[in-house]
Design a protein around this motif. Structure first.
Motif, short mmCIF file in Angstrom:
data_model
loop_
_atom_site.label_atom_id
_atom_site.label_comp_id
_atom_site.label_asym_id
_atom_site.label_seq_id
_atom_site.Cartn_x
_atom_site.Cartn_y
_atom_site.Cartn_z
N LEU A 32 7.62 17.23 -4.46
CA LEU A 32 7.31 15.81 -4.50
C LEU A 32 6.46 15.51 -5.72
O LEU A 32 5.62 16.31 -6.14
CB LEU A 32 6.60 15.37 -3.21
N GLU A 33 6.71 14.33 -6.30
CA GLU A 33 6.12 14.00 -7.59
C GLU A 33 5.24 12.76 -7.52
O GLU A 33 4.14 12.76 -8.06
CB GLU A 33 7.27 13.79 -8.60
N ASN A 34 5.73 11.71 -6.89
CA ASN A 34 4.92 10.49 -6.87
C ASN A 34 5.14 9.74 -5.58
O ASN A 34 6.05 10.05 -4.80
CB ASN A 34 5.25 9.60 -8.09
N ILE A 35 4.27 8.77 -5.35
CA ILE A 35 4.25 8.09 -4.06
C ILE A 35 3.90 6.62 -4.28
O ILE A 35 3.07 6.29 -5.12
CB ILE A 35 3.23 8.80 -3.14
N GLY A 79 7.36 8.32 -12.09
CA GLY A 79 6.48 7.23 -11.65
C GLY A 79 7.21 6.15 -10.87
O GLY A 79 8.37 5.84 -11.14
N ILE A 80 6.49 5.57 -9.90
CA ILE A 80 7.04 4.48 -9.09
C ILE A 80 5.91 3.50 -8.78
O ILE A 80 4.79 3.92 -8.49
CB ILE A 80 7.71 5.01 -7.81
N VAL A 81 6.21 2.20 -8.87
CA VAL A 81 5.17 1.19 -8.59
C VAL A 81 5.83 -0.07 -8.05
O VAL A 81 6.96 -0.42 -8.43
CB VAL A 81 4.35 0.88 -9.86
N VAL A 87 9.32 -5.22 -4.32
CA VAL A 87 10.22 -4.74 -5.39
C VAL A 87 9.51 -3.65 -6.20
O VAL A 87 8.40 -3.86 -6.70
CB VAL A 87 10.65 -5.88 -6.33
N PHE A 88 10.16 -2.51 -6.31
CA PHE A 88 9.56 -1.35 -6.95
C PHE A 88 10.32 -0.98 -8.22
O PHE A 88 11.54 -1.15 -8.30
CB PHE A 88 9.58 -0.15 -5.99
N ALA A 89 9.58 -0.45 -9.20
CA ALA A 89 10.21 0.09 -10.40
C ALA A 89 9.97 1.59 -10.42
O ALA A 89 8.94 2.07 -9.92
CB ALA A 89 9.61 -0.54 -11.65
N LEU A 90 10.92 2.32 -10.95
CA LEU A 90 10.75 3.78 -11.07
C LEU A 90 11.53 4.31 -12.26
O LEU A 90 12.44 3.66 -12.77
CB LEU A 90 11.15 4.50 -9.78
N PHE A 91 11.13 5.53 -12.67
CA PHE A 91 11.82 6.21 -13.78
C PHE A 91 12.79 7.24 -13.24
O PHE A 91 12.46 8.00 -12.31
CB PHE A 91 10.82 6.98 -14.65
N THR A 137 2.48 1.97 -13.76
CA THR A 137 1.67 1.02 -13.02
C THR A 137 2.02 -0.39 -13.47
O THR A 137 2.72 -0.57 -14.47
CB THR A 137 0.16 1.34 -13.16
N ALA A 138 1.53 -1.38 -12.72
CA ALA A 138 1.85 -2.78 -13.01
C ALA A 138 0.56 -3.50 -13.36
O ALA A 138 -0.49 -3.24 -12.77
CB ALA A 138 2.52 -3.42 -11.80
N LEU A 139 0.65 -4.43 -14.32
CA LEU A 139 -0.53 -5.20 -14.72
C LEU A 139 -0.75 -6.33 -13.72
O LEU A 139 0.11 -7.19 -13.57
CB LEU A 139 -0.30 -5.77 -16.13
N PRO A 140 -1.90 -6.33 -13.02
CA PRO A 140 -2.13 -7.38 -12.02
C PRO A 140 -2.08 -8.76 -12.67
O PRO A 140 -2.55 -8.95 -13.79
CB PRO A 140 -3.55 -7.08 -11.51
N GLY A 141 -1.48 -9.71 -11.99
CA GLY A 141 -1.42 -11.09 -12.49
C GLY A 141 -0.31 -11.33 -13.49
O GLY A 141 -0.12 -12.46 -13.94
#
Ligand SMILES: *[C@@H]1O[C@H](CO)[C@@H](O)[C@H](O)[C@H]1NC(C)=O
Ligand SMILES: *[C@@H]1O[C@H](CO)[C@@H](O)[C@H](O)[C@H]1NC(C)=O
Ligand SMILES: *[C@@H]1O[C@H](CO)[C@@H](O)[C@H](O)[C@H]1NC(C)=O
Ligand SMILES: *[C@@H]1O[C@H](CO)[C@@H](O)[C@H](O)[C@H]1NC(C)=O
Ligand SMILES: *[C@@H]1O[C@H](CO)[C@@H](O)[C@H](O)[C@H]1NC(C)=O
Ligand SMILES: *[C@@H]1O[C@H](CO)[C@@H](O)[C@H](O)[C@H]1NC(C)=O
Length: 322
Positions: A32-35, A79-81, A87-91, A137-141
């Motif tokens: 496992l790599e990311n969560i 990475g996943i966020v 809605v999630f983004a991942l590589f 990661t995602a930039l808040p706002g």
């Protein structure tokens, strides 16, 4: 990310999950790599050695580990966020486990939308420029602004979650790997109160930098501050910080290879306290932890830290006493 030697770890674990005392809540059959955690409390789990995104419900008595989607023509998800509600983004990429390099042009950014009846998966764009897209990661706002840790070039990239457009946002010596691959530089990254916090695995450092955001561009709004360095132990495997979770008090719960979760506390000048495993790396319940995230949903879930490991362990720590 740490992929080297994962097959050895998995074979060590052939006794199965029931042989372990808590807090292991699940023994996955893959590294496992990311969560990332959904509002529903369900965990989303990536593997650097599998093209499949998995989900696990930690609130179920015997939660099942199920496939959400298998991405075509790749070997690894990193990475996943969550970048918009649900809605999630991942590589997705092809990563050589020995060199820890992504194959040229193999990396792309994807979106998985759980607001649809069945998860809607779409490719956002290819990222041929990024040699090893790791933390995300995602930039808040700013709903569609993502920041990505490139562990090989030692940079933070800004990505557009609508178009996949990519630009280097921040480059700094504290992000560089200290040597050729498989040395891994900047790894986990998370934003809190306008600061970007990040680890550098090879340098063993935890740092932060103030962020600026003007004209759609993320920049460093000051010098990088090196907050802490993990201690090394003579004759032992190198201690390498990987991904981490920030709590409500601003503490960082950092996964540290080969086998610890360590809290870095701002109230105590970033003093480090190991709360799971140990620095010797011989706790069989925590073999090469790679990422951590707090649960979501009930108060109990929000105080539970979920840690995943390269040996496929999903570990739950009740942090209410810390
Ligand atoms: C959960 O799994 C354990 C061990 O396999 C089993 O004994 C128990 O009955 C299961 N519980 C439920 C609610 O399925
Ligand atoms: C996967 O790769 C094969 C061989 O290169 C190619 O034919 C196929 O179109 C690719 N599939 C996708 C979904 O990209
Ligand atoms: C990974 O890279 C090493 C060193 O370049 C190479 O020998 C090996 O064949 C590669 N593995 C795969 C699966 O491509
Ligand atoms: C990667 O993509 C770039 C730009 O599309 C192209 O110039 C290059 O030849 C590609 N490299 C490989 C190895 O496919
Ligand atoms: C905090 O720690 C750093 C190095 O770890 C040290 O240089 C600094 O003096 C410390 N500050 C305080 C207030 O203890
Ligand atoms: C881990 O290693 C340390 C130092 O060698 C030793 O004191 C300790 O007993 C070991 N723990 C386990 C669980 O093997």
């Amino acid at each position: 990310m740490l992929i080297l030697g994962f097959t050895v770890f998995l074979s060590l674990l052939s006794v199965g999950a029931s042989a372990f005392p808590p807090p292991i809540v699940y023994q996955a059959p893959v590294t496992l790599e990311n969560i990332a955690v959904r509002a529903s409390s369900q965990l989303l789990l990536t593997s650097a050695t599998s093209p499949t995104l998995f989900t696990f419900d930690p609130t179920a008595v015997n939660g099942t580990f199920t496939a959400v989607h298998t991405f075509p023509n790749v070997t690894s998800l990193t990475g996943i966020v969550e970048y918009r509600p649900g809605v999630f983004a991942l590589f997705a990429s092809i990563i050589n486990a020995t060199t820890r390099r992504a194959a040229p042009n193999s990396t792309s950014l994807w979106s998985v939308d759980f607001t649809a009846q069945t998860p809607l998966v779409r490719e956002i764009g290819a990222l041929p420029q990024i040699p090893l897209a790791n933390g995300l990661t995602a930039l808040p706002g700013a709903p569609d602004v993502l920041l990505c840790a490139d562990s090989l070039s030692g940079a933070v990239w800004q990505l557009d979650a609508r178009t996949g457009a990519a630009r280097v946002a921040i480059e700094d010596a504290t992000m560089l790997p200290d040597g050729p691959p498989p040395a891994t530089g900047i790894n986990g990254l998370h934003i809190r109160s306008n600061y970007l916090y990040f680890t550098n695995s090879q340098l063993g450092t935890f740092s932060r930098v103030a962020l600026g955001f003007k004209g759609g561009k993320v920049t460093a709004a000051g010098a990088v501050q090196r907050l802490a360095t993990v201690p090394q132990i003579a004759g032992k495997d190198q201690q390498q910080p990987d991904d981490f979770a920030l709590d409500a008090r601003g503490r960082a719960w950092v996964t540290v290879h080969p086998g610890a979760v360590t809290v870095f506390s701002p109230a105590a000048n970033w003093t480090q306290t190991t709360v799971l495993g140990n620095l010797d790396g011989n706790d069989t319940a925590l073999i090469h932890p790679t990422a951590a995230a707090f649960g979501r949903g009930s108060a109990a879930q929000r105080e539970t830290l979920y840690v995943v490991t390269a040996a496929g362990q999903v570990v739950a720590l009740d942090t209410s006493g810390y």
